[in-house]
Design an enzyme around this catalytic site. Structure first.
Site, PDB file in Angstrom:
ATOM      1  N   CYS A 160      -0.737   9.604  -8.455  1.00  0.00           N
ATOM      2  CA  CYS A 160      -0.264   8.406  -7.899  1.00  0.00           C
ATOM      3  C   CYS A 160      -1.239   8.166  -6.730  1.00  0.00           C
ATOM      4  O   CYS A 160      -1.400   8.178  -5.691  1.00  0.00           O
ATOM      5  CB  CYS A 160       1.014   8.735  -7.110  1.00  0.00           C
ATOM      6  SG  CYS A 160       1.521   7.134  -6.123  1.00  0.00           S
ATOM      7  N   HIS A 170       5.905   3.555  11.195  1.00  0.00           N
ATOM      8  CA  HIS A 170       4.568   4.221  11.860  1.00  0.00           C
ATOM      9  C   HIS A 170       4.887   4.477  13.507  1.00  0.00           C
ATOM     10  O   HIS A 170       4.541   5.479  14.319  1.00  0.00           O
ATOM     11  CB  HIS A 170       3.528   3.592  11.785  1.00  0.00           C
ATOM     12  CG  HIS A 170       3.250   3.268  10.260  1.00  0.00           C
ATOM     13  ND1 HIS A 170       3.188   1.916   9.681  1.00  0.00           N
ATOM     14  CD2 HIS A 170       2.748   4.211   9.311  1.00  0.00           C
ATOM     15  CE1 HIS A 170       3.068   1.937   8.256  1.00  0.00           C
ATOM     16  NE2 HIS A 170       2.590   3.228   7.909  1.00  0.00           N
ATOM     17  N   LYS A 213       6.531  -0.593   3.818  1.00  0.00           N
ATOM     18  CA  LYS A 213       6.046  -1.930   3.271  1.00  0.00           C
ATOM     19  C   LYS A 213       6.246  -2.072   1.702  1.00  0.00           C
ATOM     20  O   LYS A 213       6.669  -3.147   1.579  1.00  0.00           O
ATOM     21  CB  LYS A 213       4.298  -1.645   3.444  1.00  0.00           C
ATOM     22  CG  LYS A 213       3.661  -2.978   2.984  1.00  0.00           C
ATOM     23  CD  LYS A 213       3.635  -4.092   3.971  1.00  0.00           C
ATOM     24  CE  LYS A 213       2.874  -4.989   3.435  1.00  0.00           C
ATOM     25  NZ  LYS A 213       3.334  -6.553   3.876  1.00  0.00           N
ATOM     26  N   CYS A 262       6.486   7.998 -10.032  1.00  0.00           N
ATOM     27  CA  CYS A 262       6.190   8.660  -8.806  1.00  0.00           C
ATOM     28  C   CYS A 262       7.564   8.647  -8.048  1.00  0.00           C
ATOM     29  O   CYS A 262       8.030   7.452  -7.925  1.00  0.00           O
ATOM     30  CB  CYS A 262       5.006   7.914  -7.802  1.00  0.00           C
ATOM     31  SG  CYS A 262       5.384   8.322  -5.963  1.00  0.00           S
ATOM     32  N   HIS A 265       4.231  -0.763  10.698  1.00  0.00           N
ATOM     33  CA  HIS A 265       5.988  -1.052  10.688  1.00  0.00           C
ATOM     34  C   HIS A 265       6.442  -0.133  11.662  1.00  0.00           C
ATOM     35  O   HIS A 265       5.777   0.983  12.189  1.00  0.00           O
ATOM     36  CB  HIS A 265       6.594  -0.993   9.291  1.00  0.00           C
ATOM     37  CG  HIS A 265       6.415  -0.010   8.578  1.00  0.00           C
ATOM     38  ND1 HIS A 265       7.151   1.430   8.798  1.00  0.00           N
ATOM     39  CD2 HIS A 265       5.644   0.288   7.502  1.00  0.00           C
ATOM     40  CE1 HIS A 265       6.963   2.045   7.829  1.00  0.00           C
ATOM     41  NE2 HIS A 265       5.942   1.781   7.088  1.00  0.00           N
ATOM     42  N   CYS A 303       0.103   7.606  -3.255  1.00  0.00           N
ATOM     43  CA  CYS A 303       0.420   8.864  -2.278  1.00  0.00           C
ATOM     44  C   CYS A 303      -0.934   9.156  -2.282  1.00  0.00           C
ATOM     45  O   CYS A 303      -1.167  10.404  -1.592  1.00  0.00           O
ATOM     46  CB  CYS A 303       1.287   9.880  -3.222  1.00  0.00           C
ATOM     47  SG  CYS A 303       2.875   9.399  -3.330  1.00  0.00           S
ATOM     48  N   HIS A 362       7.076   6.189  -4.621  1.00  0.00           N
ATOM     49  CA  HIS A 362       7.027   4.619  -4.759  1.00  0.00           C
ATOM     50  C   HIS A 362       7.554   4.085  -5.846  1.00  0.00           C
ATOM     51  O   HIS A 362       7.326   2.614  -6.023  1.00  0.00           O
ATOM     52  CB  HIS A 362       5.182   4.528  -5.002  1.00  0.00           C
ATOM     53  CG  HIS A 362       4.658   5.078  -3.522  1.00  0.00           C
ATOM     54  ND1 HIS A 362       4.057   6.151  -3.311  1.00  0.00           N
ATOM     55  CD2 HIS A 362       4.304   4.617  -2.289  1.00  0.00           C
ATOM     56  CE1 HIS A 362       3.808   6.330  -2.092  1.00  0.00           C
ATOM     57  NE2 HIS A 362       4.071   5.148  -1.450  1.00  0.00           N
ATOM     58  N   LYS A 374      14.434   4.487   2.831  1.00  0.00           N
ATOM     59  CA  LYS A 374      13.062   4.696   3.677  1.00  0.00           C
ATOM     60  C   LYS A 374      12.447   3.438   3.990  1.00  0.00           C
ATOM     61  O   LYS A 374      12.066   2.607   3.219  1.00  0.00           O
ATOM     62  CB  LYS A 374      12.252   5.551   2.906  1.00  0.00           C
ATOM     63  CG  LYS A 374      10.855   5.957   4.140  1.00  0.00           C
ATOM     64  CD  LYS A 374       9.914   6.646   3.245  1.00  0.00           C
ATOM     65  CE  LYS A 374       8.536   6.975   4.130  1.00  0.00           C
ATOM     66  NZ  LYS A 374       7.330   6.846   3.625  1.00  0.00           N
TER      67      LYS A 374
HETATM   68  N1  MSP Z   1      -2.702   8.730   5.611  1.00  0.00           N
HETATM   69  C1  MSP Z   1      -1.554   9.511   5.456  1.00  0.00           C
HETATM   70  C2  MSP Z   1      -1.611  10.829   6.439  1.00  0.00           C
HETATM   71  C3  MSP Z   1      -2.612  11.437   6.774  1.00  0.00           C
HETATM   72  S1  MSP Z   1      -2.519  12.776   8.140  1.00  0.00           S
HETATM   73  C4  MSP Z   1      -3.800  13.674   8.024  1.00  0.00           C
HETATM   74  C5  MSP Z   1      -0.321   8.695   5.401  1.00  0.00           C
HETATM   75  N2  MSP Z   1      -0.248   7.592   6.152  1.00  0.00           N
HETATM   76  S2  MSP Z   1       1.016   6.752   6.009  1.00  0.00           S
HETATM   77  O1  MSP Z   1       0.615   5.530   6.513  1.00  0.00           O
HETATM   78  O2  MSP Z   1       1.746   6.667   4.997  1.00  0.00           O
HETATM   79  O3  MSP Z   1       1.976   7.428   7.138  1.00  0.00           O
HETATM   80  C6  MSP Z   1       2.732   8.441   6.817  1.00  0.00           C
HETATM   81  C7  MSP Z   1       3.549   8.765   8.101  1.00  0.00           C
HETATM   82  O4  MSP Z   1       4.017   7.498   8.902  1.00  0.00           O
HETATM   83  C8  MSP Z   1       4.740   9.678   7.819  1.00  0.00           C
HETATM   84  O5  MSP Z   1       4.586  11.011   7.767  1.00  0.00           O
HETATM   85  C9  MSP Z   1       5.361   9.437   9.125  1.00  0.00           C
HETATM   86  O6  MSP Z   1       4.761   9.991  10.264  1.00  0.00           O
HETATM   87  C10 MSP Z   1       5.137   7.840   9.486  1.00  0.00           C
HETATM   88  N3  MSP Z   1       6.143   7.022   8.660  1.00  0.00           N
HETATM   89  C11 MSP Z   1       6.089   6.129   7.942  1.00  0.00           C
HETATM   90  N4  MSP Z   1       7.384   5.588   7.768  1.00  0.00           N
HETATM   91  C12 MSP Z   1       8.465   6.112   8.200  1.00  0.00           C
HETATM   92  C13 MSP Z   1       9.551   6.056   8.041  1.00  0.00           C
HETATM   93  N5  MSP Z   1      10.325   5.194   7.586  1.00  0.00           N
HETATM   94  N6  MSP Z   1      10.386   6.713   8.924  1.00  0.00           N
HETATM   95  C14 MSP Z   1       9.599   7.803   9.793  1.00  0.00           C
HETATM   96  N7  MSP Z   1       8.276   7.864   9.570  1.00  0.00           N
HETATM   97  C15 MSP Z   1       7.873   7.179   9.018  1.00  0.00           C
HETATM   98  O7  MSP Z   1       0.515   9.334   4.859  1.00  0.00           O
END
Ligand code: MSP
Length: 510
Positions: free
Chosen positions: A136, A31, A307, A154, A28, A139, A157, A304
């Protein structure tokens, strides 16, 4: 000195990473945001001639993947093979110029995780123990009491957590307390922005507890080399991607050329990157990252975007309609990079219309049209207007300094100030009136040269934000993509081409 390599590497290398994303959710805008941020930095640094390596990818192990696969009646491998390409496509869609896409199921990654974890074990930083606490699964994190939400939930979440008790291997995080405190004192910029550094440091000063290095029972992960009944805890597996990728992304191992890295991520995973990761690298005897930049959340409404909360703005749809440049621009214009900030469809459309279509797109179209109409498509060879030159002076250097400090929004504002200045210049000089009077011919030369040159200079700055449009416009201006340059560093004489609007107006779209 022996003969050096035929093509010596530049002394400066710039290795920059996004988090690797969990594959059990759909990609989304959140990311895409991190990926775009890193892409802006990577493109800018390449433009400045640095030796860049930009890494992104997917985090494919862990319990949520096993659970999702069970629900869908497929194997975990099938699930990740189906979902990882969606993240790869997301990167392509936002025009990310990553040098490699790592998947933690790559054999090259798994092998190297085992090597490094074994080293940490051999160095005496592990022990066997029983973990009891709140876990969790979303997480993939064990929560301390102070991290729990109301009713043992959590806080991220908003789901009830289960009390887990299991035998596993521990990493002696507590033994690195003083080393970490020293790291934060000696390198005050290790974590940016400063308020995130303070958060991480406060967490360290609270006192660190040892953390699980492995989990039993779970078959989906990297087997612990000395105890194959266990798999490496998914966070260590994931963090290690930043190092392992350099070992197998190219035919030769490029670790020495690029490590240490600069990591970009959002605040949700600060603890893992700012505390676990440097401690683990110390335990493995490896060099620490150069720096971490922790950005905020993109919010829709006041929550935030994610998904699980079900309020997702689909970047794919926005891009199909407006192009990737418009989305890239909007994210860093609307929300100050580093802070949380809200995005919305209305906000997007308004900036698209007023800033991209009018301020920049229109300026480009008018400039090209006037050169073609009044000077037969050839840029006059003149000197820059002194007033405008004074306002541009030093801007490219300031822009670069801002990006050196990862101030993506302020750097964009610096460039946008120049776009606005050029529009005022057109209104002040009124080239269409000058064109009516023969005795104003040399003033018109000066004005048109200044406009083309100003547009070129500002487009060189905007290139990492708007790569598609910038390349189109530079080509139309008969200019090359080169490092940010001062106004007047190119003379005239080139032929220009007229082009279709860079950002077509909304009402003109079907
Ligand atoms: N897989 C772990 C990260 C491992 S890194 C060694 C993870 N994955 S995640 O799919 O949840 O991605 C989290 C990251 O996605 C956040 O730290 C950020 O970089 C990005 N974001 C996800 N949602 C976001 C927002 N709504 N706003 C900004 N960044 C976001 O955690």
């Amino acid at each position: 000195m022996g003969p050096g390599p035929q093509y010596p590497h530049p002394l400066v290398s710039y290795y920059v990473t996004t988090p690797i994303y969990y594959v059990n959710a759909e990609p989304h805008l959140g990311h895409a945001y991190s990926t775009i941020a890193v892409d802006i930095l990577a493109r800018h640094m390449r433009q400045r001639g640095e030796d860049v390596f930009f890494l992104t990818g997917t985090d494919e192990h862990g319990e949520p993947v096993v659970l999702a696969a069970e629900r869908e009646g497929v194997t975990p491998q099938e699930l990740v093979d189906r979902n990882a390409p969606r993240f790869r496509e997301m990167g392509e869609k936002v025009n990310a110029s990553n040098d490699f896409f790592i998947r933690t199921t790559d054999p090259g990654h798994i092998e190297r995780v085992q090597e490094i974890v074994q080293r940490v074990h051999d160095n005496g930083h592990t022990y066997e123990g029983t973990y009891e606490g709140w876990y969790c699964p979303r997480c993939a994190d064990f929560k301390t009491d102070s991290e729990l939400g109301p009713g043992n939930t959590c806080p991220i979440h908003e789901i009830p957590l289960e009390r887990e008790r299991e035998d596993n291997w521990f990493f002696r995080l507590s033994a690195f307390q003083e080393d970490l405190e020293r790291l934060y004192e000696e390198r005050p910029d290790f974590v940016q922005p400063g308020f995130r550094r303070n958060e991480a440091l406060a967490f360290i000063r609270q006192g660190l507890q040892d953390v699980s290095l492995s989990r039993p029972r779970l078959r989906w992960g990297v087997p612990v080399p000395w105890d194959p009944d266990q798999v490496v805890y998914v966070w260590f597996d994931a963090l290690l991607n930043y190092v392992t990728a350099l070992g197998y992304a190219r035919d030769e191992d490029v670790t020495d050329r690029y490590w240490p890295a600069f990591h970009v991520m959002a605040k949700d995973i600060l603890k893992f990157h700012a505390i676990y990761w440097p401690a683990f690298l110390m335990a493995a005897g490896m060099e620490l990252p150069k720096r971490l930049f922790v950005h905020g959340y993109l919010l829709m409404g006041d929550r935030k975007m994610s998904k699980s909360l079900g309020n997702v703005l689909d970047p794919f749809e926005v891009i199909d309609r407006f192009g990737s440049d418009a989305l890239r621009f909007y994210c860093f214009r609307e929300v100050s990079f580093g802070q949380d900030g809200a995005v919305s469809a209305a906000g997007f459309e308004s900036r698209y219309e007023t800033e991209l279509a009018n301020d920049y797109g229109n300026l480009a179209s008018r400039t090209l049209a006037m050169v073609s109409r009044y000077r037969d498509g050839t840029v006059p060879d003149a000197r820059p207007d002194s007033g405008l030159a004074a306002d541009f002076e030093g801007a490219p250097a300031r822009f670069c300094e801002l990006l050196d400090r990862n101030e993506l929004t302020q750097a964009l504002e610096e460039a946008w100030g120049l776009v606005r200045r050029l529009n005022r210049f057109v209104e002040e000089t009124r080239p269409w009136d000058l064109a009516k009077e023969d005795e104003q011919a040399s003033r018109l030369d000066e004005v048109l040269y200044t406009l083309v040159e100003g547009l070129r200079v500002v487009t060189l700055l905007l290139y990492p934000y708007l790569p598609v449009s910038a390349e189109r416009l530079l080509a139309a201006l008969g200019a090359d993509l080169e490092p940010p340059a001062e106004l007047g560093s190119r003379g005239g004489g080139q032929s220009v081409d007229r082009i279709e609007p860079l950002f077509p107006k909304l009402e003109a779209q079907t």
